[in-house]
Design an enzyme around this catalytic site. Sequence first.
Site, PDB file in Angstrom:
ATOM      1  N   SER A   1       0.821  -1.198   0.000  1.00 58.49           N
ATOM      2  CA  SER A   1       0.000   0.000   0.000  1.00 58.49           C
ATOM      3  C   SER A   1       0.863   1.260   0.000  1.00 58.49           C
ATOM      4  O   SER A   1       1.630   1.483  -0.933  1.00 58.49           O
ATOM      5  CB  SER A   1      -0.966  -0.039   1.180  1.00 58.49           C
TER       6      SER A   1
ATOM      7  N   ASP B   1      -9.310  -5.890  -3.887  1.00 61.23           N
ATOM      8  CA  ASP B   1      -8.903  -4.618  -3.275  1.00 61.23           C
ATOM      9  C   ASP B   1      -9.906  -3.532  -3.642  1.00 61.23           C
ATOM     10  O   ASP B   1     -10.230  -3.325  -4.814  1.00 61.23           O
ATOM     11  CB  ASP B   1      -7.514  -4.254  -3.804  1.00 61.23           C
TER      12      ASP B   1
ATOM     13  N   HIS C   1      -8.104  -5.245   0.474  1.00 60.35           N
ATOM     14  CA  HIS C   1      -6.828  -4.523   0.468  1.00 60.35           C
ATOM     15  C   HIS C   1      -5.851  -5.105   1.489  1.00 60.35           C
ATOM     16  O   HIS C   1      -4.648  -5.227   1.215  1.00 60.35           O
ATOM     17  CB  HIS C   1      -7.111  -3.048   0.775  1.00 60.35           C
TER      18      HIS C   1
END
Length: 396
Positions: free
Chosen positions: A181, A343, A376
């Site tokens: 991320s 995600d 995610h």
Amino acid sequence: MERRVLLAAGLAGAMQGLGPNPAMAQGAGPALVEKKVFAPGAYRTRGGATIPNLRLGYQAAGRLNATGDNAILICHFFSGNSHAFGQLAANGPMGWWDAIIGPGKPIDTDRYFVVAVDTLVNVNVPDAGTVTTGPASLNPDTGRPWGMGFPVVSMRDFVETQKLLLDSLGVKRLALVAGPSNGGLQAIEWAAAYPDFVARVMPVIAADIDAWMQGWLDIWEAPIRLDPNWRDGDYYGAGREPPLRGLAEAWKIVTLHARDRLWAKQYDRTLPEGQDPARRIGDRFGIERWLDDAAAVRAKTSDANSFLYMVRANQLFLNEHPSLEAAMAQAAPRWLVVPSPTDRVFLIEGVRAFIEVLRKAGKQVETAEVTGSLGHLNGVVAMAPVGERIREFLAK
């Protein structure tokens, strides 16, 4: 595990950070790590401001070779810190990527010198396991916290401060820069800023920050600015309450955004004891109560101003380049891109578009996927199944 998943909820999520213990050479049990602090003095930001007393925490494991080119940099996610592997204490939690980092693991600390760093403006200021410089730090000119007077910092500033640390450690080249991320964004920024310094890049659950994602980041932070206790960032003084309600609402948005519908199914048609939303408008559904409770806990372990500064750093991703295409044209050559198909933060179509940009720029691109019910957050807590792909990528 639930606390770990909650802390991982930012532009991925959270934990703590630290460096190697020689006692681990005996291989008995998990690696113990100690907190180290990098304090080089003044730092001039990419925007031209000066931070007079830069301090960042880091952890490291393994040995740097004589040529200084077996180093790996691990970058953390939005609400994380440098505790990517090992334990801080014998009975403490494991680092967030411990499944793939350590002796004999895919990112092998018997072979590589692995470093993880707390970023500037790290949100985990109340956590003693985090060392960072940001709006909650004391301004030496005033003796008070900087607040919103702290200089704006970008993703490139994260890279430049990490480069200072790596230089001080004798690193001459990175065998890999990787992270999930926000950590993946840092890896991409590294590849563009120092293509000759980086041999391989592994962004996990990350792609471009386009205008759509910039807008989402604005939504993440909006509740903080609406909390009257925020006071334009001036809430550190005696007798003032931090904007915990706004910060909790911000974390609530992030927490749900970072999870998939499959995860939420456990709350379908569930009601907390004594709650009846069909009869009383103030009563809560199961998912609402869980989000309220989880976000309230997270708010108490983070800093609202730092959240705003971290958002801005993400919005300034690759801001020194005219376009993603221009940034990647001269970037590092070899990539392993690891998305999560479910995600909801970095959508799979955006990751595919990013991969296409890399391939058009002539990069060697491999892909792997992380799967599971967490969307995610699969890129933080579900990395073990792609471990062999990582090992193979490093071997090439």
